[in-house]
Design a protein around this motif. Structure first.
Motif, PDB file in Angstrom:
ATOM      1  N   PHE A 121      40.421  31.781  43.814  1.00 24.73           N
ATOM      2  CA  PHE A 121      39.579  32.687  42.734  1.00 24.73           C
ATOM      3  C   PHE A 121      38.869  33.660  43.458  1.00 24.73           C
ATOM      4  O   PHE A 121      38.542  35.008  42.713  1.00 24.73           O
ATOM      5  N   PHE A 137      37.315  38.816  34.854  1.00 22.64           N
ATOM      6  CA  PHE A 137      36.531  38.048  35.573  1.00 22.64           C
ATOM      7  C   PHE A 137      35.210  38.745  36.205  1.00 22.64           C
ATOM      8  O   PHE A 137      34.788  39.899  35.778  1.00 22.64           O
ATOM      9  N   GLY A 178      29.897  34.604  44.122  1.00 24.95           N
ATOM     10  CA  GLY A 178      30.689  33.978  43.210  1.00 24.95           C
ATOM     11  C   GLY A 178      31.613  34.849  42.384  1.00 24.95           C
ATOM     12  O   GLY A 178      31.418  36.095  42.320  1.00 24.95           O
ATOM     13  N   THR A 179      32.376  34.236  41.819  1.00 27.33           N
ATOM     14  CA  THR A 179      33.615  34.763  40.792  1.00 27.33           C
ATOM     15  C   THR A 179      33.942  33.713  39.765  1.00 27.33           C
ATOM     16  O   THR A 179      34.065  32.511  40.263  1.00 27.33           O
ATOM     17  N   ARG A 180      34.488  34.163  38.659  1.00 24.79           N
ATOM     18  CA  ARG A 180      34.605  33.380  37.447  1.00 24.79           C
ATOM     19  C   ARG A 180      35.722  34.174  36.642  1.00 24.79           C
ATOM     20  O   ARG A 180      35.374  35.149  36.153  1.00 24.79           O
ATOM     21  N   TYR A 238      38.706  28.665  32.495  1.00 22.81           N
ATOM     22  CA  TYR A 238      38.381  29.719  33.619  1.00 22.81           C
ATOM     23  C   TYR A 238      38.362  28.928  34.932  1.00 22.81           C
ATOM     24  O   TYR A 238      37.825  27.788  35.172  1.00 22.81           O
ATOM     25  N   SER A 242      36.347  29.072  38.943  1.00 22.63           N
ATOM     26  CA  SER A 242      35.348  29.637  39.538  1.00 22.63           C
ATOM     27  C   SER A 242      35.018  29.157  40.828  1.00 22.63           C
ATOM     28  O   SER A 242      35.321  27.991  41.145  1.00 22.63           O
ATOM     29  N   TYR A 243      34.377  30.036  41.665  1.00 25.88           N
ATOM     30  CA  TYR A 243      33.865  29.683  42.795  1.00 25.88           C
ATOM     31  C   TYR A 243      32.467  30.279  42.914  1.00 25.88           C
ATOM     32  O   TYR A 243      32.196  31.567  42.535  1.00 25.88           O
ATOM     33  N   ASP A 244      31.426  29.364  43.544  1.00 26.56           N
ATOM     34  CA  ASP A 244      30.185  29.739  43.454  1.00 26.56           C
ATOM     35  C   ASP A 244      29.439  29.212  44.861  1.00 26.56           C
ATOM     36  O   ASP A 244      29.470  28.142  45.176  1.00 26.56           O
ATOM     37  N   THR A 263      33.596  24.706  43.397  1.00 24.84           N
ATOM     38  CA  THR A 263      34.979  25.210  43.025  1.00 24.84           C
ATOM     39  C   THR A 263      35.099  24.278  41.821  1.00 24.84           C
ATOM     40  O   THR A 263      35.259  23.262  41.902  1.00 24.84           O
ATOM     41  N   ARG A 265      22.893  28.963  35.639  1.00 23.83           N
ATOM     42  CA  ARG A 265      23.699  28.026  35.951  1.00 23.83           C
ATOM     43  C   ARG A 265      23.238  26.760  36.140  1.00 23.83           C
ATOM     44  O   ARG A 265      22.109  26.707  36.754  1.00 23.83           O
TER      45      ARG A 265
END
Length: 533
Positions: free
Chosen positions: A222, A331, A347-349, A370, A372-374, A386, A455
């Motif tokens: 991700f 994204f 992070g990415t989503r 979706y 995601s990684y945060d 994740t 979040r």
């Protein structure tokens, strides 16, 4: 006079000319003339055209195939990396396009073997470096490899930054090596998964870790796809950078893509066709001060901090003609670093599966699954996840002067939480946990923006088999941005980070840090990312 060439032959010639000139968008437009011919089929059609003897000519400045008519000299400059001319796109600067490579059957090049060898080479180099500077965990022998092949997988307790930041980035390198050898999203995810498994068995002398396997493989994928697309976006759009500066920026964002593009241009590393997505991006740089701190078991940090923050929304819904056929065609990426803790947020989503929807003439959106990684570390505690979620992005034009953009999603992730500056950086908790995210962006004309994001991560008994406690983390922020002129703005930003937890050996079960800061903002010259249709 009747044209002796068939309709598809003429189309192949147009697409071939566009591709030869480095005009992927023009090739997409040409493929649109035949509803039964996708862009992937169009690429193969170029090869058929060549076999038919229909050799495409280079598009000349001012021709119909030249998207940059009026913006170039009569003799276009050549890219020293590829030998091809710079060709303008709808962005502010020319793109750099490597000539696509094909195998003997006319299919786009995919370097499966090259990707595997490059990943192995990277792992050998990384292991030798870690063995020299990071300690005995990387002293690998045939005996440790044999033992790891036959041992059960465990949950390791490496430092939080190693497991939740280092491993996902390492996975993104595996992923981008595969991506820059012509492999697609899912194939590259497989290489990240395989590369992680090899590293767990043969890259470290400790027992293989299942938590590392998850974060490296899926978190790395991700994160890696977002980095891959951003690196290509810089090369495609230019953003006022000269060719050397663009190459340097690409190398910082995706080293693997930079290496493969420099050493073997076109061999799977040709420019990714972005399809000109709708974007919102902004940089923030400023300082904030804590207005409320409850440290709990952590050491109390300094009150003030300076920070830089980058945000990108890629593929916002509503743009006519833009499609969501590939993973991460939409994204969101965010990176924040502060003087107190280094990387505070990464992070990415991105949309994995889904499509657009509309309601009336004023609402456009996308709905789907979706990934995601945060990673969030607000000085007192840390949380990383994740996850896969069901969610939606939308834009609602409330009036000519008011536009509301938003995102909402909820799902399940593999989550870890821990205390910053506690008794040990190896004390944290793992578990599969529900999580949710909501963001709203209210655009008020061209000069004022209210942006909010929240979040929440629930790491509790029902979802966590690793520990006997519960953990709940909330991270929210709100900012009011006022445009001064053009790209320049000021923002007042409030950030709150809260954690409630209950573990048998910890007495204080609450942590909180609220900050208020003033930031200089550099962003797109107008619109705040509003999409027109």
């Amino acid at each position: 006079m009747n044209n002796p060439l068939s309709r598809h032959a003429r189309l192949r010639l147009a697409i071939g000319a566009a591709l030869a000139a480095g005009l992927a968008p023009a090739a997409h437009a040409a493929s649109g003339y035949a509803a039964d011919l996708t862009f992937e089929q169009a690429v193969q059609a170029v090869q058929q055209a060549r076999r038919d003897g229909l050799q495409p000519a280079m598009a000349q400045p001012g021709s119909q195939l030249d998207h940059g008519a009026g913006t170039r000299d009569a003799s276009p400059q050549l890219d020293p990396q590829t030998g091809l001319p710079y060709v303008s796109t709808p962005g502010p600067q020319p793109q750099t396009q490597s000539a696509p490579q094909f195998d003997k059957n006319g299919k786009a090049y995919k370097g499966y073997g090259a990707a595997a060898l490059e990943i192995l080479g990277f792992q050998v180099a990384l292991n030798r470096f870690d063995n020299a500077f990071a300690g005995p965990d990387y002293h690998v022998t045939l005996g440790t490899i044999r033992r790891n092949l036959h041992s059960s997988w465990v949950v390791d307790r490496d430092p939080f930054e190693v497991n939740q930041l280092g491993h996902p980035y390492q996975g993104s390198v595996y992923y981008n090596i595969a991506r820059s050898n012509g492999l697609n999203f899912w194939e590259s995810m497989g290489y990240a998964f395989g590369g992680s498994a090899v590293w767990e068995v043969a890259g470290e002398s400790t027992r293989p870790s299942r938590n590392d396997q998850i974060t490296t493989s899926f978190g790395g994928t991700f994160l890696g796809e977002a980095l891959y697309r951003m690196a290509n976006l810089v090369m495609e759009q230019g953003y006022g950078l000269d060719p050397g500066e663009r190459a340097l920026a690409m190398g910082v964002i995706s080293p693997a893509l930079f290496v493969n593009r420099s050493m073997r241009p076109g061999r799977g590393s040709d420019l990714f066709a972005s399809n000109n997505p709708a974007l919102y991006w902004r940089w923030q740089a400023g300082a904030g001060t804590a207005i409320k701190t409850e440290a709990g078991p952590a050491a109390t940090p300094a009150r003030t901090e300076a920070a830089v923050d980058f945000l990108l929304d890629y593929g916002l819904p509503g743009k006519p003609g833009y499609e969501y056929r590939r993973p991460f065609d939409y994204f969101r990426f965010q990176l924040r670093a502060s003087t107190l803790g280094g990387i505070e947020t990464l992070g990415t989503r991105g949309l994995l599966f889904g499509g657009p929807y509309a309601a009336g003439s004023d609402l456009r959106g996308i709905l789907g699954i979706y990934g995601s990684y945060d990673y969030i570390a607000p000085q007192l505690f840390r949380v990383a996840s994740t996850a896969v979620s069901l969610g939606s992005n939308a834009q609602w034009r409330m009036s000519d002067a008011l536009v509301l953009q938003g995102h909402a999603s909820g799902g399940m992730g593999y989550t870890s939480t821990g205390t910053v500056r506690g008794t040990s950086d190896r004390e944290y908790n793992y578990g599969f946990a529900p999580e949710a995210m909501v963001s709203l962006r209210l655009v008020m004309g061209n000069n004022l923006l209210l942006d909010t994001t929240a979040r929440e991560f629930f790491n509790g008994r029902l979802s966590n088999s690793e520990t006997g406690g519960t953990d709940r983390v909330v991270r929210a922020d709100a900012s009011l941005t006022w445009r001064i002129s053009g790209n320049h703005a000021l923002a007042l930003r409030y950030i709150t980070s809260r954690r409630n937890f209950d573990f048998p050996d910890v007495t204080a079960g609450h942590q909180r840090r609220d900050t208020l800061g003033l930031y200089y903002v550099y962003q797109e010259a107008k619109g705040f990312g509003v999409v027109n249709w």
